[in-house]
Motif scaffolding. Structure first.
Motif, mmCIF file in Angstrom:
data_model
loop_
_atom_site.group_PDB
_atom_site.id
_atom_site.type_symbol
_atom_site.label_atom_id
_atom_site.label_comp_id
_atom_site.label_asym_id
_atom_site.label_seq_id
_atom_site.Cartn_x
_atom_site.Cartn_y
_atom_site.Cartn_z
ATOM 1 N N SER A 1 37.268 -0.756 54.429
ATOM 2 C CA SER A 1 38.522 -1.433 54.103
ATOM 3 C C SER A 1 38.258 -2.668 53.265
ATOM 4 C CB SER A 1 39.253 -1.829 55.396
ATOM 5 O OG SER A 1 40.490 -2.452 55.114
ATOM 6 N N LEU A 2 39.042 -2.828 52.199
ATOM 7 C CA LEU A 2 38.908 -3.988 51.311
ATOM 8 C C LEU A 2 40.250 -4.254 50.643
ATOM 9 C CD1 LEU A 2 37.012 -6.084 49.980
ATOM 10 C CD2 LEU A 2 36.576 -4.404 48.179
ATOM 11 N N ARG B 1 32.495 2.874 51.249
ATOM 12 C CA ARG B 1 31.631 1.788 51.727
ATOM 13 C C ARG B 1 30.471 1.547 50.764
ATOM 14 N NH1 ARG B 1 29.713 1.843 57.674
ATOM 15 N NH2 ARG B 1 29.549 -0.407 57.281
ATOM 16 N N HIS C 1 35.158 1.832 44.414
ATOM 17 C CA HIS C 1 35.110 0.367 44.574
ATOM 18 C C HIS C 1 34.045 -0.157 43.622
ATOM 19 C CE1 HIS C 1 33.159 -2.992 47.229
ATOM 20 N NE2 HIS C 1 33.916 -3.518 46.270
ATOM 21 N N ASP D 1 32.552 -3.558 41.448
ATOM 22 C CA ASP D 1 32.504 -5.015 41.404
ATOM 23 C C ASP D 1 32.033 -5.457 40.024
ATOM 24 O OD1 ASP D 1 32.350 -7.615 43.259
ATOM 25 O OD2 ASP D 1 30.645 -7.661 41.881
ATOM 26 N N GLY E 1 38.690 -13.673 47.450
ATOM 27 C CA GLY E 1 37.427 -13.591 48.162
ATOM 28 C C GLY E 1 36.592 -14.820 47.867
ATOM 29 N N CYS F 1 37.392 -11.028 51.476
ATOM 30 C CA CYS F 1 35.989 -10.643 51.568
ATOM 31 C C CYS F 1 35.095 -11.844 51.322
ATOM 32 C CB CYS F 1 35.649 -9.510 50.609
ATOM 33 S SG CYS F 1 35.313 -10.004 48.916
ATOM 34 N N ALA G 1 36.026 -8.283 54.849
ATOM 35 C CA ALA G 1 34.927 -7.442 54.383
ATOM 36 C C ALA G 1 33.710 -8.295 54.049
ATOM 37 C CB ALA G 1 35.361 -6.638 53.161
ATOM 38 N N VAL H 1 30.420 -8.186 51.797
ATOM 39 C CA VAL H 1 29.909 -7.454 50.635
ATOM 40 C C VAL H 1 28.658 -8.185 50.127
ATOM 41 C CG1 VAL H 1 30.508 -6.429 48.406
ATOM 42 C CG2 VAL H 1 32.319 -6.884 50.095
ATOM 43 N N ASN I 1 32.151 -3.821 58.933
ATOM 44 C CA ASN I 1 32.880 -4.367 57.787
ATOM 45 C C ASN I 1 32.016 -4.493 56.543
ATOM 46 O OD1 ASN I 1 31.313 -6.425 58.920
ATOM 47 N ND2 ASN I 1 32.689 -8.036 58.186
ATOM 48 N N LEU J 1 30.379 -3.537 53.142
ATOM 49 C CA LEU J 1 30.538 -2.694 51.965
ATOM 50 C C LEU J 1 29.400 -3.034 51.018
ATOM 51 C CD1 LEU J 1 34.358 -3.201 51.296
ATOM 52 C CD2 LEU J 1 33.297 -1.351 52.593
#
Length: 313
Positions: free
Chosen positions: A23-24, A31, A63, A65, A176, A195, A220, A222, A268, A270
């Motif tokens: 979840s994000l 994940r 997902h 980044d 985040g 996050c 989250a 990360v 949590n 990722l």
């Protein structure tokens, strides 16, 4: 964290989510995501960069980044070219630095509120979108690496104020934090934090308190440098005997074990490992499918943390 059901196991394209569902920013994502920074290495072959992102989608990654300062906009432009609306990929960006082509390193801090706003606008333009679902604020209080000084020493409350305003304007969805302390995270909680991105790995677990806080708050986690620091003289997960032994027993690589441990360590977590190589991309995705038994996890958990202050991403 949001509840997850069987239908969440698959991306919008029908692929099994890499590493399973997480979840994000209020939605379900793979994940195992993709950190896009290394796409800059493919600047001379834009087609290969686009193909790598298409392969990531095929492998169940939804997902990604990124940041405008990755390749001075090149990485964002490739993402805009490669992704399709029907892929339904969550693209996360960050602000707090900007390109500096003439500097000693091609990056400088951009921490002032007006610079953060400009950074969001630049990301919107290069990604070709009207709204970024999640934007991380990259702080620069610790090092080695870039350190804030002079007019770049900015109170986090002032930074969160401009990001909150951008959220109210509909230009970003969630906020985040990156490279922060537990105290700073607690200060930021009233703003709504989706996050945290900090340096964290099997050999650098100094932020365990903050990870536990994130679990409790539904935030989250990360981590960057998920396999330890790439800087000379700093510990690497892949050098640890327990990791090497686990890899041998699993028929995998030490890097895959290091990534798998993170996914097993907290619900949590990722991951956003980066690469410019399709085979390495596949190996990262495969790490998300590894199962570590209790004995292996106990052996890995017993590895001592060997570093605390790691360079910023």
């Amino acid at each position: 964290m949001a509840s997850i059901n069987r239908s969440d196991q698959f991306t919008a394209t029908g692929a099994a989510r890499a590493g399973g569902p997480g979840s994000l920013a209020g939605r379900t994502v793979s994940r195992v995501g993709f950190g896009a920074m290394q796409l800059e290495r493919l600047r001379g072959d834009r087609g290969a960069a686009v193909a790598l992102l298409r392969r990531a989608v095929e492998l169940g990654i939804d997902h990604i980044d990124t940041a405008q300062f990755y390749g001075h906009g090149f990485v964002n432009e490739v993402i805009a070219e490669a992704l399709r609306p029907e892929d339904d990929v969550l693209v996360v960006s960050k602000v707090g630095a900007e390109p500096d082509a003439d500097g000693p390193i091609p990056l400088r801090l951009a921490q002032r509120p007006e610079q953060l706003r400009a950074g969001v606008e630049d990301n919107l333009k290069s990604l070709g979108v009207e709204r970024i679902p999640l934007v991380n604020l990259r702080r620069a209080d610790t090092g080695p690496g870039l350190r804030a000084e002079g007019d770049q020493l900015v109170d986090m409350d002032d930074q969160l104020a401009v990001l909150t305003a951008l959220r109210d304007e509909g230009k970003i969805g969630e906020i985040g934090l990156s490279s922060v302390t537990p105290e700073q995270l607690r200060r930021g909680l009233p703003a709504g934090i989706a996050c945290v991105q900090n340096a964290y790995s099997l050999v650098a677990r100094g932020d365990e308190e903050m990870l536990e806080l994130c679990v409790a708050e539904g935030i989250a986690w990360v981590p960057y440098f998920p396999l330890g620091s790439a800087f000379a003289g700093m510990p690497k997960v892949t050098d640890e005997p327990a990791v090497i032994a686990a890899a041998r027993a699993q028929g995998s690589t030490p890097a895959q074990i290091g990534l798998a441990w993170l996914l097993h360590h907290a619900p949590n977590v990722l991951l956003i490992p980066g690469t410019a190589d399709p085979e390495h991309l596949r190996a990262n995705v495969d790490a998300g499918a590894l199962t570590l038994d209790e004995a292996t996890l106990a052996a890995l958990d017993a590895v001592p943390t060997r570093s605390g202050d790691i360079a910023l991403d």
